[in-house]
Design a protein around this motif. Structure first.
Motif, PDB file in Angstrom:
ATOM      1  N   ASN A  18       0.856  -1.183   0.000  1.00 12.74           N
ATOM      2  CA  ASN A  18       0.000   0.000   0.000  1.00 12.74           C
ATOM      3  C   ASN A  18       0.894   1.236   0.000  1.00 12.74           C
ATOM      4  O   ASN A  18       2.131   1.130   0.071  1.00 12.74           O
ATOM      5  N   CYS A  51      -6.497  -0.571  -8.027  1.00 10.98           N
ATOM      6  CA  CYS A  51      -6.575  -1.583  -6.974  1.00 10.98           C
ATOM      7  C   CYS A  51      -7.225  -2.886  -7.455  1.00 10.98           C
ATOM      8  O   CYS A  51      -7.049  -3.941  -6.837  1.00 10.98           O
ATOM      9  N   SER A 101      -8.049  -1.258   2.114  1.00 12.27           N
ATOM     10  CA  SER A 101      -8.511  -0.366   1.062  1.00 12.27           C
ATOM     11  C   SER A 101      -9.602  -0.993   0.199  1.00 12.27           C
ATOM     12  O   SER A 101     -10.235  -0.333  -0.585  1.00 12.27           O
TER      13      SER A 101
END
Length: 219
Positions: free
Chosen positions: A44, A135, A212
């Motif tokens: 991340n 992502c 996330s």
């Protein structure tokens, strides 16, 4: 006509008795690329810049830097590279005390790093954005693949999935990003021509929940 140096004979004799001291600058011995380059995996954006992140050890970085595999012209050179586990982009942070030409020139680092990581190498701001913008990059490829059955002996194995994908579209782009990492880790590996029809790629993935995203893919 003879030319004489001005001054007395004694002064001339005194000057003649003195030996001139000449200093020679040391020739730059260079630094092996393997000694000053470290590669990390960033899961991340918080991992970027941290040297206690997951590290990987390329089999050899020296061969990217000429016949002797050395970098010249830098004092206390340090190159840290972070590779995104989300999008496989790379970001390089270069630091050094000073530069000087010690007889071998000053190695231009940018084109060499570009040669190693290709178009994956981006600036820091763009690199950080990939953790939010891309992502689902890998998981989208996996979803379009064909699952391959495998024996699952425990709960951990149940979370592992083996998928076969044709190297077309998004999967081809994934391969293009993945190949620079493969070339770093697998000695003797060579890229394939993905424009040729019939190539496939097998992915072994593990689903994991990340902060996330409710669902993501990790290796």
């Amino acid at each position: 006509m003879a030319l004489k140096q001005k001054g007395s004979a004694d002064a001339a004799a005194a000057d003649g008795s003195k030996r001139r001291r000449v200093g020679f600058a040391g020739i730059d011995a260079g630094t092996e690329a393997n000694e000053c380059i470290q590669v990390f995996i960033a899961r991340n954006s918080d991992d970027v810049g941290l040297e206690d992140s997951i590290s990987i050890e390329p089999f050899d970085l020296n061969h990217f830097f000429g016949e002797d595999g050395k970098i010249y012209g830098y004092t206390d050179l340090k190159i840290n590279v972070w590779i995104s586990a989300i999008s496989l982009h790379a970001y390089a942070e270069i630091s050094f005390k000073e530069t000087s030409d010690g007889g071998k020139g000053i190695t231009d680092l940018k084109p060499v790093l570009q040669n190693i990581f290709g178009e994956n190498l981006v600036e820091k701001d763009e690199f950080l954005e990939t953790f939010s913008k891309e992502c689902d990059y890998i998981s989208d490829v996996v979803k379009n693949g064909t699952p391959i059955k495998h024996d699952a002996s425990d709960e951990d194995d149940l979370a592992v999935e083996i998928v076969r994908v044709e190297l077309q579209g998004a999967a081809a782009f994934l391969y293009s990003r993945l190949i620079s990492l493969v070339l770093l880790l697998v000695e003797g590996s060579t890229p394939i021509d993905i424009t040729e029809h019939g190539w496939e790629m097998v992915l072994v993935v593990k689903k994991a929940a990340l902060e996330s995203s409710a669902s993501n893919i990790s290796y």
